[in-house]
Design an enzyme around this catalytic site. Structure first.
Site, PDB file in Angstrom:
ATOM      1  N   HIS A   1      44.383  -5.918 -21.948  1.00 20.01           N
ATOM      2  CA  HIS A   1      43.769  -4.920 -22.842  1.00 20.01           C
ATOM      3  C   HIS A   1      43.123  -5.610 -24.033  1.00 20.01           C
ATOM      4  O   HIS A   1      43.247  -6.821 -24.185  1.00 20.01           O
ATOM      5  CB  HIS A   1      44.775  -3.845 -23.261  1.00 20.01           C
ATOM      6  CG  HIS A   1      45.894  -4.304 -24.152  1.00 20.01           C
ATOM      7  ND1 HIS A   1      46.867  -5.188 -23.740  1.00 20.01           N
ATOM      8  CD2 HIS A   1      46.210  -3.996 -25.443  1.00 20.01           C
ATOM      9  CE1 HIS A   1      47.725  -5.392 -24.726  1.00 20.01           C
ATOM     10  NE2 HIS A   1      47.343  -4.688 -25.778  1.00 20.01           N
TER      11      HIS A   1
ATOM     12  N   ASP B   1      45.693  -9.602 -30.353  1.00 21.74           N
ATOM     13  CA  ASP B   1      46.760 -10.542 -29.992  1.00 21.74           C
ATOM     14  C   ASP B   1      46.825 -10.773 -28.475  1.00 21.74           C
ATOM     15  O   ASP B   1      47.757 -11.406 -27.974  1.00 21.74           O
ATOM     16  CB  ASP B   1      48.123 -10.077 -30.536  1.00 21.74           C
ATOM     17  CG  ASP B   1      48.577  -8.749 -29.959  1.00 21.74           C
ATOM     18  OD1 ASP B   1      47.761  -7.829 -29.836  1.00 21.74           O
ATOM     19  OD2 ASP B   1      49.781  -8.632 -29.625  1.00 21.74           O
ATOM     20  N   HIS B   2      45.815 -10.266 -27.740  1.00 23.13           N
ATOM     21  CA  HIS B   2      45.731 -10.491 -26.285  1.00 23.13           C
ATOM     22  C   HIS B   2      44.409 -11.141 -25.869  1.00 23.13           C
ATOM     23  O   HIS B   2      44.343 -11.765 -24.817  1.00 23.13           O
ATOM     24  CB  HIS B   2      45.942  -9.174 -25.540  1.00 23.13           C
ATOM     25  CG  HIS B   2      47.307  -8.600 -25.799  1.00 23.13           C
ATOM     26  ND1 HIS B   2      48.329  -8.642 -24.877  1.00 23.13           N
ATOM     27  CD2 HIS B   2      47.836  -8.036 -26.921  1.00 23.13           C
ATOM     28  CE1 HIS B   2      49.421  -8.112 -25.412  1.00 23.13           C
ATOM     29  NE2 HIS B   2      49.145  -7.731 -26.656  1.00 23.13           N
TER      30      HIS B   2
ATOM     31  N   HIS C   1      48.841   2.802 -23.912  1.00 23.06           N
ATOM     32  CA  HIS C   1      48.854   1.930 -25.100  1.00 23.06           C
ATOM     33  C   HIS C   1      47.415   1.794 -25.607  1.00 23.06           C
ATOM     34  O   HIS C   1      47.147   1.965 -26.789  1.00 23.06           O
ATOM     35  CB  HIS C   1      49.448   0.583 -24.712  1.00 23.06           C
ATOM     36  CG  HIS C   1      49.455  -0.438 -25.804  1.00 23.06           C
ATOM     37  ND1 HIS C   1      50.236  -0.332 -26.925  1.00 23.06           N
ATOM     38  CD2 HIS C   1      48.759  -1.604 -25.940  1.00 23.06           C
ATOM     39  CE1 HIS C   1      50.030  -1.391 -27.708  1.00 23.06           C
ATOM     40  NE2 HIS C   1      49.135  -2.173 -27.134  1.00 23.06           N
TER      41      HIS C   1
ATOM     42  N   HIS D   1      55.428  -9.513 -25.142  1.00 24.20           N
ATOM     43  CA  HIS D   1      56.119  -9.661 -26.428  1.00 24.20           C
ATOM     44  C   HIS D   1      57.624  -9.822 -26.259  1.00 24.20           C
ATOM     45  O   HIS D   1      58.208  -9.253 -25.338  1.00 24.20           O
ATOM     46  CB  HIS D   1      55.878  -8.430 -27.326  1.00 24.20           C
ATOM     47  CG  HIS D   1      54.484  -8.315 -27.848  1.00 24.20           C
ATOM     48  ND1 HIS D   1      54.049  -8.957 -28.977  1.00 24.20           N
ATOM     49  CD2 HIS D   1      53.415  -7.628 -27.366  1.00 24.20           C
ATOM     50  CE1 HIS D   1      52.773  -8.666 -29.196  1.00 24.20           C
ATOM     51  NE2 HIS D   1      52.352  -7.862 -28.231  1.00 24.20           N
TER      52      HIS D   1
END
Ligand code: ZN
Ligand code: FE
Length: 255
Positions: free
Chosen positions: A55, A59-60, A113, A170
């Site tokens: 996604h 942070d991805h 999400h 995570h």
């Protein structure tokens, strides 16, 4: 069969390094930042050939463009969100497959999400890379989706085999466990798991990946159609999306 290595990034992100050994393919899933990924590649003398993105969150995808510029990496991500995936080359949607170095990944659309979130399921390696959809004993926050949508996404993951390793993005497991025990206190397997997690974290160990079969029995967000858990939330197991929504709302404010 994929070999998977954990690369800790940022505060609590895990980037996953994949190699099949069949060819020269080297992949990472959701590169949060370039430094630790480059260090891991250099340690093994490897060139990065593929990035898989679940996604669009920073942070991805944070290292997409830097890694692509350095290695000429191909970037594979969600079609529904391709405009928000930096450098994307291959855009995939639900049910489509992508072959990485002889290993076949099936894409699952798992919105909730984010609206374009996908997961990569490597059936031959019993490995699921699910980003921020399912966590060990938890699930992602619903930033762009609804409870019925997120519940459908989790139910899709729950339909995969028990032996699937869940590689989430995570290390949130210990705080997830505290919430899980608070809503499902009579689940003895959950309590045993929570104690194991406390010991692992005290020893500085990672708790990810986890086994999907264990998640099915202990993760409250996969158990919204369990009668005991539904009744504890003041609802009926015949309306699992509502139970899921109540669980997610309770977790959002849990301290
Ligand atoms: Zn995210
Ligand atoms: Fe994240």
């Amino acid at each position: 069969m994929l070999a998977v290595e954990r690369i800790p990034c940022l505060q609590d992100n895990y980037v996953w390094l994949l190699r099949s050994g069949a060819g020269n393919g080297i992949a990472v899933v959701d590169p949060a930042e370039a430094g630790p990924v480059e260090a891991a590649l250099a340690r093994h003398g490897l060139r990065l050939t593929h990035i898989f993105n679940t996604h669009h969150h920073g942070d991805h995808v944070g290292a997409n463009l830097a890694l692509k510029a350095k290695y000429g990496t191909a970037i594979v991500g969600p079609r529904a969100d391709q405009a928000r995936i930096p450098g994307i080359d291959v855009a995939l949607a639900d049910g489509e497959t992508y072959t990485f170095d002889g290993e076949v990944a099936t894409v699952l659309d798992v919105p909730g999400h984010t609206r374009g979130h996908i997961a990569f399921w490597f059936a031959g390696s019993a490995a699921l890379f699910c980003g921020d959809t399912l966590f060990a004993l938890g699930c992602g926050r619903m930033f762009e989706g609804t409870a019925p949508q997120m519940w459908r996404s989790l139910a899709k993951i729950r339909a995969l085999p028990d032996a699937t390793q869940v590689y989430c993005a995570h290390e949130y497991t210990q705080s997830n466990a505290k919430f899980a025990v608070s809503v499902d206190p009579d689940n003895t397997e959950l309590r045993t798991r929570a104690a194991t997690i406390d010991r692992q974290r005290a020893a500085g160990e990672a708790t990810v990946p986890s086994l999907l079969g264990l998640e099915k029995r202990t993760n409250p967000f996969l158990r919204a159609d369990d009668a005991g858990l539904a009744h504890r939330m003041g609802l009926s197991e015949t309306q699992p999306a509502a139970v899921f929504g109540a669980l997610r709302a309770a977790k959002d404010v849990f301290r």
